[in-house]
Write an enzyme that holds these catalytic residues in place. Structure first.
Site, short mmCIF file in Angstrom:
data_model
loop_
_atom_site.label_atom_id
_atom_site.label_comp_id
_atom_site.label_asym_id
_atom_site.label_seq_id
_atom_site.Cartn_x
_atom_site.Cartn_y
_atom_site.Cartn_z
N LYS A 144 0.81 -1.22 0.00
CA LYS A 144 0.00 0.00 0.00
C LYS A 144 0.84 1.27 0.00
O LYS A 144 0.34 2.35 -0.33
CB LYS A 144 -0.94 0.01 1.20
CG LYS A 144 -2.03 -1.06 1.12
CD LYS A 144 -2.96 -1.01 2.32
CE LYS A 144 -4.05 -2.06 2.20
NZ LYS A 144 -4.97 -2.04 3.37
N LYS A 171 -10.40 -10.42 -8.17
CA LYS A 171 -11.58 -10.37 -7.30
C LYS A 171 -12.41 -9.12 -7.59
O LYS A 171 -11.88 -8.07 -7.95
CB LYS A 171 -11.16 -10.37 -5.83
CG LYS A 171 -10.64 -11.70 -5.33
CD LYS A 171 -10.14 -11.61 -3.90
CE LYS A 171 -11.25 -11.27 -2.93
NZ LYS A 171 -10.79 -11.26 -1.52
N LYS A 194 -12.82 -3.02 -6.29
CA LYS A 194 -12.86 -1.56 -6.40
C LYS A 194 -13.67 -1.11 -7.62
O LYS A 194 -13.32 -1.40 -8.75
CB LYS A 194 -11.44 -1.00 -6.48
CG LYS A 194 -10.65 -1.20 -5.19
CD LYS A 194 -9.29 -0.55 -5.28
CE LYS A 194 -8.52 -0.71 -3.97
NZ LYS A 194 -7.18 -0.09 -4.03
#
Length: 340
Positions: free
Chosen positions: A125, A206, A209
């Site tokens: 991140k 997946k 967002k």
């Protein structure tokens, strides 16, 4: 493995305590619901479940204050709408229970810089970010506090959170070793098997967002027409055969997984009823619309009477604090902080 010798609180008797949290960083997706949140609902009668909207975690990256407040309330409302029952679980907002932030400091003082540096999520991140907050570096200590405050027995974790739970266990054991039995050392729990929902436009990743793939993500609060359109336009695969094979046919397999999760069937069994993509997409869309219909109806009721969610969150914070307060008091006393 050490465990606390603290007395069992009245909400803990006879059941194992499970803690889970979710961060209010965006709208809830179909992937969130089928992949995790639906299992939260199912667990309410089997365990003493503590569920938390972890708004403090959302502060680790720059955020708009008004948006954070709105997303926190929306998420809490969704959690009630899907079936989390304040009579059967503890549901609250992390920032409403100050013990989380206080215990996080004790955990920061128990963790080493080296341990925090090794957290892979921090590395991922913080890469290529112009501003990296100290909170992003230390938030695994806050996560440890979240868990340890409630004498948690088990924490359902996926692969992406396993490292953080191992740190929590290490910190609890280190604290107990230094200062005496204070915390229950939690175990990792394998979450119940749930659907792995992938992006409709890129079925190799997946569903998450929305800003990266707005047409590939079904939101829990999407209008039925929008759900139908997104699923109808879902990416499929070469060839025309319908079979469950996530490697060779990820697009079709994703639709089969969604339809199976929505109707309580295994994806491979679902595939036996189809020989073309069109009917599969149509049935998948219809099943998802029907699955979400009662959730959306309940959400609309709650939005029309916002005092209900506010009351639930206030009562949940009081219930959580009744457990967290004594735990923090034990920890404060153990490290030698002077009582007020």
């Amino acid at each position: 493995m050490g465990t606390s010798s603290a007395p069992v609180d009245p909400y803990h008797a006879g059941m194992g305590r499970v803690f889970s949290g979710i961060k209010p960083t965006g709208p809830v997706t179909l992937g969130n619901y089928l992949g995790a949140l639906r299992t939260w609902v199912d667990a309410q009668d089997a365990d003493d479940c503590v569920y938390c909207v972890v708004d403090l975690h959302a502060l680790t990256v720059p955020s708009d204050p008004a948006q954070l407040r709105a997303l926190t309330l929306e998420l809490a409302t969704v959690l009630v709408a899907i079936g989390l029952d304040p009579r059967r679980c503890t549901l609250f907002v992390q920032g409403h229970v100050h013990e989380h932030a206080e215990l996080a400091w004790l955990m920061e003082c128990t963790a080493s810089v080296g341990e925090l540096r090794r957290m892979t999520q921090f590395k991922e991140k913080s890469d290529d970010q112009h501003f990296v907050s100290a909170g992003l570096f230390t938030y695994p200590a806050l996560m440890a506090a979240d868990i340890l405050l409630y004498d948690t027995d088990r924490v359902p974790v996926g692969d992406d959170q396993r490292q953080h739970l191992e740190l929590t266990r290490d910190l609890a054991e280190r604290f107990n070793s230094r200062f005496g039995a204070t915390f229950v050392v939690p175990e990792a729990a394998v979450p119940p098997v749930a659907a792995r929902v992938m992006d409709l436009q890129d079925p190799t990743r997946k569903m998450s967002k929305t800003e990266e793939s707005p047409q590939g993500v079904v939101l829990l609060l999407d209008e039925p027409a929008s759900i139908e359109r997104k699923i109808r336009r879902a990416v499929t695969d070469t060839g025309t055969d319908v079979r469950y094979d996530p490697v060779a046919k990820p697009g079709v397999s994703n639709l089969l997984a969604i339809l199976g999760a929505a109707t309580g069937r295994h994806p491979a069994a679902v595939a036996e009823g189809y020989d073309r993509y069109g009917p599969l997409k149509a049935d998948c869309a219809a099943a998802v619309v029907e699955l979400l219909r009662p959730v959306q109806a309940r959400y609309a009721e709650l939005v029309a009477d916002p005092a209900e969610v506010t009351t639930i969150l206030r009562a949940g914070a009081d219930k959580a604090q009744a457990v967290a307060g004594p735990t923090l008091a034990r920890a404060r006393s153990a490290v030698g902080l002077l009582p007020r």
